[in-house]
Write a protein that holds these residues in place. Structure first.
Motif, PDB file in Angstrom:
ATOM      1  N   VAL A  88       0.776  -1.254   0.027  1.00  0.00           N
ATOM      2  CA  VAL A  88      -0.148   0.102  -0.003  1.00  0.00           C
ATOM      3  C   VAL A  88       0.800   1.183   0.058  1.00  0.00           C
ATOM      4  O   VAL A  88       0.552   2.172  -0.762  1.00  0.00           O
ATOM      5  N   ARG A  89       1.885   1.181   0.998  1.00  0.00           N
ATOM      6  CA  ARG A  89       2.746   2.394   0.897  1.00  0.00           C
ATOM      7  C   ARG A  89       3.363   2.734  -0.216  1.00  0.00           C
ATOM      8  O   ARG A  89       3.643   3.691  -0.783  1.00  0.00           O
ATOM      9  N   GLY A  90       3.977   1.457  -1.036  1.00  0.00           N
ATOM     10  CA  GLY A  90       4.824   1.688  -2.143  1.00  0.00           C
ATOM     11  C   GLY A  90       3.758   2.059  -3.142  1.00  0.00           C
ATOM     12  O   GLY A  90       4.281   3.047  -4.027  1.00  0.00           O
ATOM     13  N   LEU A  91       2.517   1.900  -3.365  1.00  0.00           N
ATOM     14  CA  LEU A  91       1.613   2.350  -4.345  1.00  0.00           C
ATOM     15  C   LEU A  91       1.221   3.730  -4.192  1.00  0.00           C
ATOM     16  O   LEU A  91       1.163   4.392  -5.241  1.00  0.00           O
ATOM     17  N   VAL A  92       1.202   3.915  -3.050  1.00  0.00           N
ATOM     18  CA  VAL A  92       0.858   5.503  -2.533  1.00  0.00           C
ATOM     19  C   VAL A  92       1.929   6.398  -3.225  1.00  0.00           C
ATOM     20  O   VAL A  92       2.058   7.344  -3.758  1.00  0.00           O
ATOM     21  N   GLY A  93       3.229   5.861  -3.025  1.00  0.00           N
ATOM     22  CA  GLY A  93       4.450   6.787  -3.385  1.00  0.00           C
ATOM     23  C   GLY A  93       4.565   6.780  -4.822  1.00  0.00           C
ATOM     24  O   GLY A  93       4.909   7.721  -5.469  1.00  0.00           O
ATOM     25  N   LEU A  94       4.008   5.770  -5.427  1.00  0.00           N
ATOM     26  CA  LEU A  94       4.047   5.879  -7.097  1.00  0.00           C
ATOM     27  C   LEU A  94       3.159   6.761  -7.557  1.00  0.00           C
ATOM     28  O   LEU A  94       3.211   7.793  -8.438  1.00  0.00           O
ATOM     29  N   ILE A  95       1.896   6.913  -6.971  1.00  0.00           N
ATOM     30  CA  ILE A  95       0.861   7.829  -7.385  1.00  0.00           C
ATOM     31  C   ILE A  95       1.132   9.422  -7.030  1.00  0.00           C
ATOM     32  O   ILE A  95       1.263  10.376  -7.892  1.00  0.00           O
ATOM     33  N   GLU A  96       1.991   9.579  -5.948  1.00  0.00           N
ATOM     34  CA  GLU A  96       2.438  10.900  -5.447  1.00  0.00           C
ATOM     35  C   GLU A  96       3.611  11.220  -6.288  1.00  0.00           C
ATOM     36  O   GLU A  96       3.759  12.414  -6.801  1.00  0.00           O
ATOM     37  N   GLY A  97       4.271  10.333  -6.951  1.00  0.00           N
ATOM     38  CA  GLY A  97       5.415  10.590  -7.764  1.00  0.00           C
ATOM     39  C   GLY A  97       4.918  10.903  -9.275  1.00  0.00           C
ATOM     40  O   GLY A  97       5.573  11.570  -9.899  1.00  0.00           O
ATOM     41  N   GLN A  98       3.662  10.542  -9.513  1.00  0.00           N
ATOM     42  CA  GLN A  98       3.055  10.948 -10.882  1.00  0.00           C
ATOM     43  C   GLN A  98       2.408  12.320 -10.702  1.00  0.00           C
ATOM     44  O   GLN A  98       1.820  12.871 -11.487  1.00  0.00           O
ATOM     45  N   GLY A  99       2.258  12.971  -9.516  1.00  0.00           N
ATOM     46  CA  GLY A  99       1.763  14.279  -9.314  1.00  0.00           C
ATOM     47  C   GLY A  99       0.270  14.024  -8.643  1.00  0.00           C
ATOM     48  O   GLY A  99      -0.482  15.112  -8.661  1.00  0.00           O
ATOM     49  N   GLY A 100      -0.044  12.840  -8.363  1.00  0.00           N
ATOM     50  CA  GLY A 100      -1.448  12.475  -7.946  1.00  0.00           C
ATOM     51  C   GLY A 100      -1.410  12.850  -6.348  1.00  0.00           C
ATOM     52  O   GLY A 100      -0.410  13.128  -5.745  1.00  0.00           O
ATOM     53  N   ARG A 101      -2.594  12.512  -5.779  1.00  0.00           N
ATOM     54  CA  ARG A 101      -2.838  12.752  -4.358  1.00  0.00           C
ATOM     55  C   ARG A 101      -3.755  11.620  -3.787  1.00  0.00           C
ATOM     56  O   ARG A 101      -4.690  11.279  -4.361  1.00  0.00           O
ATOM     57  N   VAL A 102      -3.403  11.181  -2.694  1.00  0.00           N
ATOM     58  CA  VAL A 102      -4.372  10.158  -1.953  1.00  0.00           C
ATOM     59  C   VAL A 102      -4.697  11.040  -0.711  1.00  0.00           C
ATOM     60  O   VAL A 102      -4.157  11.645   0.234  1.00  0.00           O
TER      61      VAL A 102
END
Length: 524
Positions: free
Chosen positions: A238-252
């Motif tokens: 989960v933490r890894g996927l959130v990191g990918l999203i944030e790296g793309q400029g997205g937000r959780v």
């Protein structure tokens, strides 16, 4: 006036916006895939931390993964990291688990289920010497089903009845009309071995006596790719996927429950939060339970297919009673994954799925992650969770009254079998009941795996990945195609690549960004 060529930077092209409801594995995978296809993604999670069913509880020095613990098909995770120019191993340490499962029968005998062909033949020969050839035939059937059901159809969107008609010949050839139990019975005679070959369907919410035999593909899936565990717990993924999203400029965004999917001109255009805030978007993806999405998030005036009446009449998976606990001592002889069977198999499943009766006996799945990662407990201690399949809320059980007696009965059973003296060793404890699945996780009827995976609720018959109700609304997760389990929900996100337009195609619908670069939000 100066032109860009005279020194002023050109305005950045508008970027299409996507909102994802829910941060379960399906929602997080969907967000990564949308981000890779040109969207600026906002994931909205009602809980105070991401993960959905993959939430992590930390208590008294123990780490408890709330939900998924069996990781198969790791290549589906690897694909997500590749989309972001990274490797899964950069962020997550996956370790193979052996045996996959230790099955303990009620008489105390055991069967170690693994991916080692020779070891499995030896185990089958020890348990049922006359069924070794039949077991091999079952595995061949599982491989054939896998090649069609998973490789060819697992990431395909079933949007028209003709899509289903095209695959019917293959399903008939592979005996998809049989149940999981029926296919096992065709190949092996020993009752214990039949149980060993069919319990996996329960891990995706299916009754092996009614679930389509297509789910027998799990046996080959596990054989081919193994069973794994993420060091640090499933929450590490989960933490890894959130990191990918944030790296793309997205937000959780957490603690942001969605109250309504907004529709304009027959198309989803954003969501309204419980706070009244509106988050506008070009596409909306719901990783919430599909029945919950339609009954509670999309107003009835926008629904022609998934009406309240149809939702109520559908068949839903069983629920689960989950007890998370930590012990002051270790149990080194207990495997990472143990299936502890009670005195009944078919009768118990009839009670759960058909009669909706909370029985006095139970079969259990016991998870001991500290067998692989001791860091999930204080030194000298063990972390566990045990789950018991139980009826969903149609059973009418008052879990406020029944939870503690049921937990105590499970503790007594474990104390008498796998975990001697358990009742005196527990130093940390919490529970999740079917009521919690509904109230905390927004699962319709408290069903832990959404719609029951029978043939008449599979593929085209499930809520579609591209909503039948409104444009630009999409579904991922256990309640849509292909179904529950980590491979299923990750595959549902793969389907989006085929049905969601590329972000560039929707840029003309762009909603003015706020300073953070996210979809414009306004208060109703």
């Amino acid at each position: 006036m100066l032109t860009p060529s005279q020194g002023l930077p050109a305005a950045a092209p508008p970027q299409a916006q996507a909102v994802v409801i829910g941060s379960g594995f399906g929602g997080l995978a969907a967000a990564v895939r949308l981000g890779a296809r040109g969207y600026r993604v906002t994931v909205l999670e009602q809980l105070d931390a991401p993960g959905g069913r993959g939430y992590v509880h930390r208590q008294d020095g123990f780490t408890f993964d709330a939900g998924p613990t069996v990781i198969t098909a790791p290549f589906l995770f690897e694909e997500l990291w590749v989309l972001c120019g990274r490797r899964l191993a950069d962020d997550v340490d996956l370790r193979p688990v052996a045996p996959f499962y230790r099955v303990r029968f009620d008489d105390g005998s055991t069967f170690d289920y693994s991916g080692d062909p020779q070891a499995m033949r030896a185990e089958v020969a020890r348990l049922a010497p006359d069924d070794v050839a039949g077991y091999e035939r079952f595995l061949q059937a599982s491989e054939a089903i896998y090649k069609v059901g998973f490789e060819q159809l697992g990431h395909v969107s079933f949007e028209r009845w003709t899509d289903m008609a095209r695959v019917l010949p293959d399903l008939l050839k592979l005996e998809g009309y049989r149940t999981v139990w029926s296919l096992a019975c065709k190949h092996v005679k020993n009752e214990k071995l039949r149980v060993v070959l069919t319990f996996q369907s329960l891990l995706v919410g299916g009754n092996p006596f009614s679930t389509t035999s297509v789910y027998c593909l799990i046996a080959f899936l596990e054989r081919r790719f193994g069973v794994h565990f993420a060091m640090g717990g499933t929450g590490a993924l989960v933490r890894g996927l959130v990191g990918l999203i944030e790296g793309q400029g997205g937000r959780v965004r957490c603690s942001a429950p969605v109250q309504e999917i907004l529709v304009e001109g027959g198309a989803a255009c954003g969501v309204r939060l419980a706070s009244g805030e509106q988050v506008m978007a070009d596409v909306v993806v719901s990783n919430a339970d599909s029945a919950w999405t339609y009954k509670h998030l999309l107003p009835a005036r926008h629904r022609r297919h998934w009406t309240d009446k149809r939702i109520a009449k559908a068949r839903y998976s069983m629920s689960l009673f989950v007890w998370y606990f930590g012990t002051r001592r270790q149990y080194p002889d207990v495997a990472h994954h143990t299936i502890s069977l009670g005195p009944r198999y078919r009768g118990l499943l009839d009670d759960i799925f058909t009669r909706k009766h909370l029985a006095d006996d139970f079969s259990l799945y016991l998870h001991r992650p500290t067998a692989t990662d001791p860091s999930l407990a204080p030194p000298g201690c063990d972390t566990f969770y045990v789950l018991s399949p139980v009826p969903h809320l149609d059973a009418g059980v008052d879990w406020r009254e029944q939870a503690e007696p049921y937990r105590a009965a499970i503790a007594k059973r474990l104390s008498e079998t796998l975990l001697p003296g358990l009742e005196d060793e527990v130093i940390s404890s919490l529970m999740l009941t079917p009521q919690g699945f509904q109230d905390r996780l927004s699962s319709y009827k408290g069903a832990a795996f959404a719609l029951e995976p029978v043939l008449t609720q599979s593929a085209w018959f499930r809520p579609h990945n591209r909503s039948e109700e409104v444009e630009r609304l999409y579904l991922v997760g256990a309640g849509t195609h292909p179904g529950a389990g980590l491979p299923g929900v990750l595959s549902s996100a793969r389907v989006l690549d085929a049905v969601v337009p590329h972000g560039r195609e929707l840029a003309r619908h762009f909603v003015s960004p706020n300073p953070e670069g996210l979809a414009h939000a306004r208060t109703a």
